[in-house]
Scaffold this active site. Structure first.
Site, PDB file in Angstrom:
ATOM      1  N   SER A 188      43.290  33.982  32.392  1.00 36.97           N
ATOM      2  CA  SER A 188      42.361  33.537  31.921  1.00 36.97           C
ATOM      3  C   SER A 188      42.465  31.929  31.044  1.00 36.97           C
ATOM      4  O   SER A 188      43.570  31.542  30.965  1.00 36.97           O
ATOM      5  CB  SER A 188      41.921  34.431  30.668  1.00 36.97           C
ATOM      6  OG  SER A 188      42.644  34.426  29.714  1.00 36.97           O
TER       7      SER A 188
ATOM      8  N   ASP B  45      40.440  33.758  35.979  1.00 38.54           N
ATOM      9  CA  ASP B  45      38.849  34.787  35.333  1.00 38.54           C
ATOM     10  C   ASP B  45      38.025  33.755  34.927  1.00 38.54           C
ATOM     11  O   ASP B  45      37.909  32.601  34.995  1.00 38.54           O
ATOM     12  CB  ASP B  45      39.623  35.674  34.227  1.00 38.54           C
ATOM     13  CG  ASP B  45      38.842  36.838  34.142  1.00 38.54           C
ATOM     14  OD1 ASP B  45      38.003  37.126  34.823  1.00 38.54           O
ATOM     15  OD2 ASP B  45      39.168  37.847  33.076  1.00 38.54           O
ATOM     16  N   HIS B  46      36.968  34.507  34.264  1.00 37.54           N
ATOM     17  CA  HIS B  46      35.650  33.875  33.857  1.00 37.54           C
ATOM     18  C   HIS B  46      35.650  32.405  33.195  1.00 37.54           C
ATOM     19  O   HIS B  46      36.471  32.246  32.527  1.00 37.54           O
ATOM     20  CB  HIS B  46      35.143  34.757  32.460  1.00 37.54           C
ATOM     21  CG  HIS B  46      34.698  36.171  33.066  1.00 37.54           C
ATOM     22  ND1 HIS B  46      33.708  36.682  33.411  1.00 37.54           N
ATOM     23  CD2 HIS B  46      35.619  37.221  33.044  1.00 37.54           C
ATOM     24  CE1 HIS B  46      33.584  37.811  33.626  1.00 37.54           C
ATOM     25  NE2 HIS B  46      34.832  38.273  33.391  1.00 37.54           N
TER      26      HIS B  46
ATOM     27  N   GLU C 172      35.460  39.679  25.859  1.00 37.89           N
ATOM     28  CA  GLU C 172      36.890  39.595  26.487  1.00 37.89           C
ATOM     29  C   GLU C 172      37.181  37.993  26.404  1.00 37.89           C
ATOM     30  O   GLU C 172      36.563  37.237  26.982  1.00 37.89           O
ATOM     31  CB  GLU C 172      36.881  40.042  27.911  1.00 37.89           C
ATOM     32  CG  GLU C 172      38.473  39.776  28.376  1.00 37.89           C
ATOM     33  CD  GLU C 172      38.342  40.323  29.817  1.00 37.89           C
ATOM     34  OE1 GLU C 172      39.287  41.173  30.068  1.00 37.89           O
ATOM     35  OE2 GLU C 172      37.657  39.896  30.754  1.00 37.89           O
TER      36      GLU C 172
ATOM     37  N   HIS D 102      32.982  44.883  29.237  1.00 36.78           N
ATOM     38  CA  HIS D 102      34.561  44.737  29.051  1.00 36.78           C
ATOM     39  C   HIS D 102      34.944  45.326  27.801  1.00 36.78           C
ATOM     40  O   HIS D 102      34.189  45.706  26.720  1.00 36.78           O
ATOM     41  CB  HIS D 102      34.697  43.300  28.506  1.00 36.78           C
ATOM     42  CG  HIS D 102      34.543  42.172  29.805  1.00 36.78           C
ATOM     43  ND1 HIS D 102      33.854  41.083  29.665  1.00 36.78           N
ATOM     44  CD2 HIS D 102      34.955  42.227  31.104  1.00 36.78           C
ATOM     45  CE1 HIS D 102      33.926  40.464  30.703  1.00 36.78           C
ATOM     46  NE2 HIS D 102      34.736  41.158  31.760  1.00 36.78           N
ATOM     47  N   GLY D 103      35.982  45.950  27.913  1.00 35.70           N
ATOM     48  CA  GLY D 103      36.462  46.784  26.684  1.00 35.70           C
ATOM     49  C   GLY D 103      36.555  48.173  26.878  1.00 35.70           C
ATOM     50  O   GLY D 103      36.039  48.725  27.990  1.00 35.70           O
TER      51      GLY D 103
ATOM     52  N   HIS E  74      33.818  44.368  37.588  1.00 35.77           N
ATOM     53  CA  HIS E  74      34.427  43.861  36.409  1.00 35.77           C
ATOM     54  C   HIS E  74      34.372  44.732  35.310  1.00 35.77           C
ATOM     55  O   HIS E  74      33.676  45.709  35.517  1.00 35.77           O
ATOM     56  CB  HIS E  74      33.530  42.642  35.727  1.00 35.77           C
ATOM     57  CG  HIS E  74      33.857  41.467  36.711  1.00 35.77           C
ATOM     58  ND1 HIS E  74      33.362  40.259  36.110  1.00 35.77           N
ATOM     59  CD2 HIS E  74      34.598  41.235  37.713  1.00 35.77           C
ATOM     60  CE1 HIS E  74      33.941  39.243  36.872  1.00 35.77           C
ATOM     61  NE2 HIS E  74      34.791  39.664  37.901  1.00 35.77           N
TER      62      HIS E  74
ATOM     63  N   ASN F 192      38.774  44.410  38.049  1.00 33.01           N
ATOM     64  CA  ASN F 192      39.617  44.054  36.780  1.00 33.01           C
ATOM     65  C   ASN F 192      39.814  44.860  35.687  1.00 33.01           C
ATOM     66  O   ASN F 192      39.267  45.819  35.548  1.00 33.01           O
ATOM     67  CB  ASN F 192      38.576  43.089  36.029  1.00 33.01           C
ATOM     68  CG  ASN F 192      38.281  41.731  36.858  1.00 33.01           C
ATOM     69  OD1 ASN F 192      38.581  41.615  37.905  1.00 33.01           O
ATOM     70  ND2 ASN F 192      37.682  40.857  36.286  1.00 33.01           N
TER      71      ASN F 192
ATOM     72  N   ASP G 242      42.253  44.720  32.015  1.00 31.05           N
ATOM     73  CA  ASP G 242      42.712  44.012  30.707  1.00 31.05           C
ATOM     74  C   ASP G 242      42.976  44.665  29.707  1.00 31.05           C
ATOM     75  O   ASP G 242      43.891  45.146  29.037  1.00 31.05           O
ATOM     76  CB  ASP G 242      41.681  42.824  30.481  1.00 31.05           C
ATOM     77  CG  ASP G 242      42.438  41.862  29.382  1.00 31.05           C
ATOM     78  OD1 ASP G 242      43.648  41.997  29.259  1.00 31.05           O
ATOM     79  OD2 ASP G 242      41.648  41.068  28.881  1.00 31.05           O
ATOM     80  N   THR G 243      41.932  45.525  29.312  1.00 31.79           N
ATOM     81  CA  THR G 243      41.918  46.275  27.985  1.00 31.79           C
ATOM     82  C   THR G 243      43.139  47.495  27.999  1.00 31.79           C
ATOM     83  O   THR G 243      43.858  47.792  26.992  1.00 31.79           O
ATOM     84  CB  THR G 243      40.776  46.899  27.545  1.00 31.79           C
ATOM     85  OG1 THR G 243      39.781  45.747  27.444  1.00 31.79           O
ATOM     86  CG2 THR G 243      40.803  47.725  26.265  1.00 31.79           C
TER      87      THR G 243
END
Length: 457
Positions: free
Chosen positions: A159, A206-207, A279, A324-325, A363, A385, A387-388
């Site tokens: 990111s 990423d984004h 995010e 996200h999350g 995502h 994806n 991440d969290t």
């Protein structure tokens, strides 16, 4: 892209260079022989010139010279053997062949046609590749370790904020300088070590929203320079998130960038609809819920435009309720059936045989149910994806280590065993960070199981 013969030659050159750096320069056999002859001649001449020396002394000098020559030759031989061993080991890594993957896919960073072949292979065999956000070499190591354990490919994702963190938060970030430098440095690190894990690795960013496009511009410049020197781009793919812009503008900008990316074999990932939650600086917590679900007509409009780019390859992050999350059950409603209906819609428009003409990405995968993940994969999702969940896993590994060894982490000297015993081996940062790596890798292996990304090489 370089031919297979060229690729093999380059791999051989790289292996040889690595061996030279490891064992240091040594004289060639011809040079060694010449030195031995000169040594013998000099010894003989010295003996002849000294009239007081006996013939026995002369023979002794010659014998001693010959012994030294043989010892030198043996030393050269041993060095040569060590060098050959290093060359063989490096070449073996470079020439490793996967029995299940397309022939174009090799260990290390995958780009261009090899990347397209890998993603098509994933779609055909109904598995998805984890796209994991990283923030440094420790999380990179965890990704590569998990892929090695699971026996599947992995996507290492940078990111903009992650790139800045790699460069250092105190570094000058004027005009995104630290974000750019850190992302490039991270990519070069992955390229340096990926082959050692024996797995295919996708280098991705990423984004990137509209205001952040200068970051992508700089990364494209880095890839173009790398391409000119190496015949492939530095990065495998980039993601543009212009979902906040009107659809027509989103598509137009993506098409412009894909045209540039295609010239150096970089794949584009673009987003339609909005991924909710927050995010890494992108906050869509209060977005209208209707924007969380993409319509088939929007995907078709995008597909038509991007497919017209010569040599262009792309994937679509179509929103189907993604957030996200991680949230409490009931707060997120995924509708992967949207992806199924979209594939059917576009197949009818194209009149093609494939039931999955579009390559989708998922995502906001953290916290998703296995049932939703599996149903999305059947609709052509080839990457999800994460991440969290992986962030938490890394922290939990460090935290558990701290709790387990708390009595040894209070002072430099003194613990339950002795008031004068040092605690260095406990507070060495490598120990706790390694616990984080192992915990994150274990969580990622579980995710790869959920994605059917096990034993795929």
């Amino acid at each position: 892209m370089p031919s297979k013969a060229c690729s093999v030659a380059l791999a051989g050159v790289g292996a040889y260079a690595a061996s030279q750096a490891f064992v240091g320069p040594v004289a060639s056999p011809q040079v060694g022989q010449q030195q031995q002859v000169r040594s013998l001649r000099q010894g003989g001449q010295a003996a002849a010139q000294d009239s007081s020396s006996s013939s026995t002394s002369a023979v002794g000098v010659l014998a001693l010279g010959a012994t030294g020559a043989f010892a030198a030759a043996a030393q050269v031989s041993q060095r040569g053997q060590r060098r050959a061993q290093v060359v063989r080991q490096a070449t073996a890594v470079a020439e490793k062949v996967f029995t299940k993957m397309p022939a174009s896919v090799k260990p290390g960073v995958v780009t261009g046609q090899a990347l397209v072949d890998l993603l098509n292979y994933a779609k055909e065999n109904e598995f998805a590749i984890p796209g994991v956000n990283i923030v440094g070499t420790n999380s990179i190591n965890a990704c590569l370790e998990a892929a090695k354990i699971a026996g599947g490919p992995v996507m290492v994702t940078f990111s903009k904020g992650g790139g800045q963190f790699i460069a250092g938060k105190a570094a000058d970030n004027t005009n995104d300088a630290a974000c750019i430098a850190g992302t490039v440095a991270g990519a070069l690190h992955v390229r340096a070590v990926a082959k050692l894990y024996g797995v295919p690795v996708i280098l991705h960013t990423d984004h990137c929203q509209k205001a952040w496009l200068p970051w992508i511009d700089a990364l494209l410049e880095a890839s173009e320079d790398y391409f000119a020197k190496n015949g492939e781009p530095l990065f495998s793919s980039h993601m543009l998130d212009l979902s906040e812009e009107p659809l027509e503008e989103n598509i137009a900008i993506c098409k412009k960038y894909l045209t540039r990316m295609a010239k150096v074999n970089i794949l584009l990932e673009m987003e339609l609809g909005v991924t909710g939650g927050e995010e890494d600086g992108v906050d869509n917590s209060n977005v209208d819920s209707s924007r969380l679900y993409t319509q088939p007509e929007e995907v078709w409009q995008t597909y038509q435009e991007l497919a017209s780019v010569p040599g262009g390859n792309f994937t679509v992050a179509a929103a189907f309720g993604n957030v996200h999350g991680v949230y409490a059950p009931g707060n997120v409603t995924l509708k992967p059936e949207i992806l199924h209906s979209t594939q059917k819609f576009i197949k009818e428009k194209l009149g093609c045989k494939s039931d999955k003409p579009v390559s989708f990405v998922f995502h906001g995968g953290s916290g998703s149910s296995q049932a939703d993940i599996q149903y999305a994969i059947k609709a052509g999702v080839i990457k999800m994806n994460l991440d969290t969940d992986t962030q938490w896993a890394f922290w939990d590994g460090v935290n558990q280590y701290s709790k387990k060894n708390a009595p040894y982490l209070q002072t430099q000297i003194g613990n339950p065993e002795s008031p004068i015993k040092p605690n260095k081996k406990y507070y060495d940062p490598r120990v706790s960070l390694r616990s984080g790596e192992q915990s994150m890798a274990a969580r990622l292996v579980q995710a790869m199981k959920d994605l059917n990304c096990i034993d795929r090489l």
